[in-house]
Write a protein that holds these residues in place. Structure first.
Motif, PDB file in Angstrom:
ATOM      1  N   TYR A   1     136.523  25.795 -43.263  1.00 61.45           N
ATOM      2  CA  TYR A   1     135.974  24.457 -43.080  1.00 61.45           C
ATOM      3  C   TYR A   1     134.556  24.556 -42.539  1.00 61.45           C
ATOM      4  CZ  TYR A   1     137.115  25.209 -38.161  1.00 61.45           C
ATOM      5  OH  TYR A   1     137.198  25.723 -36.893  1.00 61.45           O
ATOM      6  N   ARG A   2     133.860  23.435 -42.566  1.00 61.59           N
ATOM      7  CA  ARG A   2     132.538  23.375 -41.959  1.00 61.59           C
ATOM      8  C   ARG A   2     132.548  22.303 -40.880  1.00 61.59           C
ATOM      9  NH1 ARG A   2     128.408  20.822 -46.398  1.00 61.59           N
ATOM     10  NH2 ARG A   2     128.863  18.661 -45.932  1.00 61.59           N
ATOM     11  N   ILE A   3     131.701  22.517 -39.887  1.00 65.91           N
ATOM     12  CA  ILE A   3     131.624  21.603 -38.758  1.00 65.91           C
ATOM     13  C   ILE A   3     130.151  21.340 -38.456  1.00 65.91           C
ATOM     14  CG2 ILE A   3     131.899  23.527 -37.130  1.00 65.91           C
ATOM     15  CD1 ILE A   3     133.290  21.508 -35.228  1.00 65.91           C
ATOM     16  N   PRO A   4     129.761  20.071 -38.317  1.00 65.68           N
ATOM     17  CA  PRO A   4     128.351  19.753 -38.039  1.00 65.68           C
ATOM     18  C   PRO A   4     127.921  20.259 -36.658  1.00 65.68           C
ATOM     19  CG  PRO A   4     129.627  17.761 -38.522  1.00 65.68           C
ATOM     20  CD  PRO A   4     130.584  18.880 -38.459  1.00 65.68           C
ATOM     21  N   GLN A   5     126.640  20.564 -36.537  1.00 65.20           N
ATOM     22  CA  GLN A   5     126.090  21.021 -35.259  1.00 65.20           C
ATOM     23  C   GLN A   5     126.366  20.004 -34.151  1.00 65.20           C
ATOM     24  OE1 GLN A   5     124.583  23.803 -34.246  1.00 65.20           O
ATOM     25  NE2 GLN A   5     124.461  24.843 -36.212  1.00 65.20           N
ATOM     26  N   LYS A   6     126.301  18.729 -34.481  1.00 71.08           N
ATOM     27  CA  LYS A   6     126.543  17.689 -33.485  1.00 71.08           C
ATOM     28  C   LYS A   6     127.933  17.830 -32.865  1.00 71.08           C
ATOM     29  CE  LYS A   6     126.689  12.710 -32.809  1.00 71.08           C
ATOM     30  NZ  LYS A   6     126.569  11.384 -33.407  1.00 71.08           N
ATOM     31  N   LEU A   7     128.953  18.067 -33.692  1.00 72.65           N
ATOM     32  CA  LEU A   7     130.308  18.239 -33.162  1.00 72.65           C
ATOM     33  C   LEU A   7     130.446  19.541 -32.384  1.00 72.65           C
ATOM     34  CD1 LEU A   7     132.683  16.881 -35.958  1.00 72.65           C
ATOM     35  CD2 LEU A   7     132.080  15.846 -33.767  1.00 72.65           C
TER      36      LEU A   7
ATOM     37  N   THR B   1     131.297  22.180 -27.214  1.00 74.85           N
ATOM     38  CA  THR B   1     130.876  23.135 -26.187  1.00 74.85           C
ATOM     39  C   THR B   1     130.324  22.464 -24.942  1.00 74.85           C
ATOM     40  OG1 THR B   1     128.703  23.374 -27.226  1.00 74.85           O
ATOM     41  CG2 THR B   1     130.392  24.981 -27.844  1.00 74.85           C
ATOM     42  N   GLY B   2     130.147  21.135 -24.994  1.00 75.25           N
ATOM     43  CA  GLY B   2     129.634  20.410 -23.850  1.00 75.25           C
ATOM     44  C   GLY B   2     128.166  20.673 -23.573  1.00 75.25           C
ATOM     45  N   ARG B   3     127.397  20.934 -24.629  1.00 76.93           N
ATOM     46  CA  ARG B   3     125.976  21.242 -24.481  1.00 76.93           C
ATOM     47  C   ARG B   3     125.125  20.247 -25.250  1.00 76.93           C
ATOM     48  NH1 ARG B   3     125.833  27.293 -23.252  1.00 76.93           N
ATOM     49  NH2 ARG B   3     128.019  27.635 -22.805  1.00 76.93           N
ATOM     50  N   ARG B   4     123.948  19.975 -24.711  1.00 72.64           N
ATOM     51  CA  ARG B   4     123.016  19.077 -25.398  1.00 72.64           C
ATOM     52  C   ARG B   4     122.314  19.791 -26.531  1.00 72.64           C
ATOM     53  NH1 ARG B   4     119.305  15.989 -21.371  1.00 72.64           N
ATOM     54  NH2 ARG B   4     118.898  14.839 -23.285  1.00 72.64           N
ATOM     55  N   ARG B   5     122.128  21.097 -26.364  1.00 72.76           N
ATOM     56  CA  ARG B   5     121.509  21.921 -27.402  1.00 72.76           C
ATOM     57  C   ARG B   5     122.298  23.206 -27.539  1.00 72.76           C
ATOM     58  NH1 ARG B   5     116.290  20.190 -25.084  1.00 72.76           N
ATOM     59  NH2 ARG B   5     115.379  18.817 -26.644  1.00 72.76           N
ATOM     60  N   LEU B   6     122.350  23.715 -28.758  1.00 70.16           N
ATOM     61  CA  LEU B   6     122.951  25.027 -28.998  1.00 70.16           C
ATOM     62  C   LEU B   6     121.837  26.011 -29.330  1.00 70.16           C
ATOM     63  CD1 LEU B   6     126.123  24.196 -31.104  1.00 70.16           C
ATOM     64  CD2 LEU B   6     126.050  25.101 -28.788  1.00 70.16           C
TER      65      LEU B   6
ATOM     66  N   ASP C   1     122.413  26.235 -40.301  1.00 71.83           N
ATOM     67  CA  ASP C   1     121.410  25.356 -39.690  1.00 71.83           C
ATOM     68  C   ASP C   1     121.958  23.989 -39.290  1.00 71.83           C
ATOM     69  OD1 ASP C   1     119.345  27.205 -39.588  1.00 71.83           O
ATOM     70  OD2 ASP C   1     118.649  26.681 -41.598  1.00 71.83           O
ATOM     71  N   SER C   2     122.297  23.133 -40.229  1.00 75.76           N
ATOM     72  CA  SER C   2     122.771  21.800 -39.857  1.00 75.76           C
ATOM     73  C   SER C   2     124.282  21.751 -39.653  1.00 75.76           C
ATOM     74  CB  SER C   2     122.355  20.765 -40.897  1.00 75.76           C
ATOM     75  OG  SER C   2     122.949  21.061 -42.142  1.00 75.76           O
ATOM     76  N   PHE C   3     124.987  22.792 -40.065  1.00 77.23           N
ATOM     77  CA  PHE C   3     126.430  22.896 -39.856  1.00 77.23           C
ATOM     78  C   PHE C   3     126.812  24.369 -39.799  1.00 77.23           C
ATOM     79  CE2 PHE C   3     125.844  22.692 -44.432  1.00 77.23           C
ATOM     80  CZ  PHE C   3     126.670  23.698 -44.920  1.00 77.23           C
ATOM     81  N   CYS C   4     128.029  24.626 -39.362  1.00 81.15           N
ATOM     82  CA  CYS C   4     128.564  25.989 -39.349  1.00 81.15           C
ATOM     83  C   CYS C   4     129.828  26.023 -40.183  1.00 81.15           C
ATOM     84  CB  CYS C   4     128.885  26.437 -37.924  1.00 81.15           C
ATOM     85  SG  CYS C   4     127.425  26.813 -36.946  1.00 81.15           S
ATOM     86  N   VAL C   5     130.106  27.170 -40.754  1.00 76.34           N
ATOM     87  CA  VAL C   5     131.312  27.388 -41.544  1.00 76.34           C
ATOM     88  C   VAL C   5     132.209  28.349 -40.774  1.00 76.34           C
ATOM     89  CG1 VAL C   5     132.208  28.358 -43.704  1.00 76.34           C
ATOM     90  CG2 VAL C   5     130.108  27.005 -43.720  1.00 76.34           C
ATOM     91  N   VAL C   6     133.497  28.062 -40.757  1.00 76.52           N
ATOM     92  CA  VAL C   6     134.477  28.954 -40.141  1.00 76.52           C
ATOM     93  C   VAL C   6     135.396  29.447 -41.246  1.00 76.52           C
ATOM     94  CG1 VAL C   6     136.358  29.159 -38.477  1.00 76.52           C
ATOM     95  CG2 VAL C   6     134.374  27.729 -37.940  1.00 76.52           C
TER      96      VAL C   6
END
Length: 91
Positions: free
Chosen positions: A27-33, A38-43, A66-71
């Motif tokens: 699956y992919r997950i957006p950077q925002k999620l 992770t409870g962070r304002r920036r990764l 970049d805009s999302f990650c894939v697991v």
């Protein structure tokens, strides 16, 4: 357990969960999620690397797009063809 470790556990659990019309799997997950998880304002790169390592310990690969990650499952890569020395040789 750190926030990164908790996030890695959640991401690993999601791999086996049913959502998005699939029973389980990559699956992919957006950077925002990811930031929310992770409870962070920036990764930062160090955060992504820590999450990548934590997931690898659990048998999963995190690919930053970049805009999302894939697991994906690390086992998905086992049957890929290998590059040998002959393939890299100049003709």
């Amino acid at each position: 357990m750190t926030t990164i470790e908790t996030a890695a556990d959640k991401l690993a659990t999601l791999y086996g969960a049913e959502f998005g019309g699939k029973v389980s799997g990559r699956y992919r997950i957006p950077q925002k999620l990811l930031r929310e998880l992770t409870g962070r304002r920036r990764l930062y790169e160090a955060d992504i690397e820590a999450l990548r390592r934590a997931l690898l310990e659990r048998g999963y690969v995190l690919i930053d797009m970049d805009s999302f990650c894939v697991v994906m499952s690390a086992n998905a890569f086992v049957n890929y063809r290998r590059v040998g020395k002959d393939a890299l040789a100049d003709d």
